[in-house]
Design a protein around this motif. Sequence first.
Motif, PDB file in Angstrom:
ATOM      1  N   PRO A 284      51.814 -12.550 -30.051  1.00 14.86           N
ATOM      2  CA  PRO A 284      52.021 -13.225 -28.766  1.00 14.86           C
ATOM      3  C   PRO A 284      50.712 -13.334 -27.976  1.00 14.86           C
ATOM      4  N   ASP A 285      50.567 -14.443 -27.279  1.00 15.76           N
ATOM      5  CA  ASP A 285      49.407 -14.658 -26.426  1.00 15.76           C
ATOM      6  C   ASP A 285      49.636 -13.918 -25.115  1.00 15.76           C
ATOM      7  N   THR A 286      48.870 -12.878 -24.873  1.00 14.88           N
ATOM      8  CA  THR A 286      49.054 -12.048 -23.673  1.00 14.88           C
ATOM      9  C   THR A 286      48.286 -12.588 -22.475  1.00 14.88           C
ATOM     10  N   THR A 287      47.508 -13.655 -22.663  1.00 17.75           N
ATOM     11  CA  THR A 287      46.730 -14.197 -21.547  1.00 17.75           C
ATOM     12  C   THR A 287      47.553 -15.129 -20.682  1.00 17.75           C
ATOM     13  N   LYS A 288      48.682 -15.627 -21.201  1.00 16.79           N
ATOM     14  CA  LYS A 288      49.532 -16.527 -20.415  1.00 16.79           C
ATOM     15  C   LYS A 288      50.704 -15.727 -19.837  1.00 16.79           C
TER      16      LYS A 288
ATOM     17  N   MET B 288      44.729 -18.078 -31.604  1.00 19.58           N
ATOM     18  CA  MET B 288      45.906 -18.641 -32.260  1.00 19.58           C
ATOM     19  C   MET B 288      46.899 -17.514 -32.501  1.00 19.58           C
ATOM     20  N   PRO B 289      48.148 -17.727 -32.166  1.00 21.61           N
ATOM     21  CA  PRO B 289      49.115 -16.642 -32.277  1.00 21.61           C
ATOM     22  C   PRO B 289      49.617 -16.373 -33.704  1.00 21.61           C
ATOM     23  N   ILE B 290      49.241 -17.199 -34.681  1.00 23.45           N
ATOM     24  CA  ILE B 290      49.658 -16.950 -36.062  1.00 23.45           C
ATOM     25  C   ILE B 290      48.464 -16.404 -36.838  1.00 23.45           C
ATOM     26  N   GLN B 291      48.635 -15.256 -37.459  1.00 20.29           N
ATOM     27  CA  GLN B 291      47.563 -14.614 -38.214  1.00 20.29           C
ATOM     28  C   GLN B 291      47.943 -14.565 -39.686  1.00 20.29           C
TER      29      GLN B 291
END
Length: 77
Positions: free
Chosen positions: A70-74, A1-4
């Motif tokens: 940010p999601d670095t896998t996409k 999840m991009p929100i921590q």
Amino acid sequence: MPIQFLWSEVERLMDVRGIPHRDALAEKAGIHSTNLYKISKGTVKPSLPALGKICGALECQPGDLLRFIPDTTKPPQ
């Protein structure tokens, strides 16, 4: 999840506001201490109403306690 959720920032604000421990924050925020414990350990993420209560007790904005990662896998579009 991009929100921590940043519990470290909660602890810093507790210190600044003179809130001595997690149970005192739970009481001031009107959140059950068990739920706040789970939030503090990262077992659960706070709901929006709980986040609002925590912010009210700490006199801060929700953005003070959240970080976008940010999601670095996409790949970018």
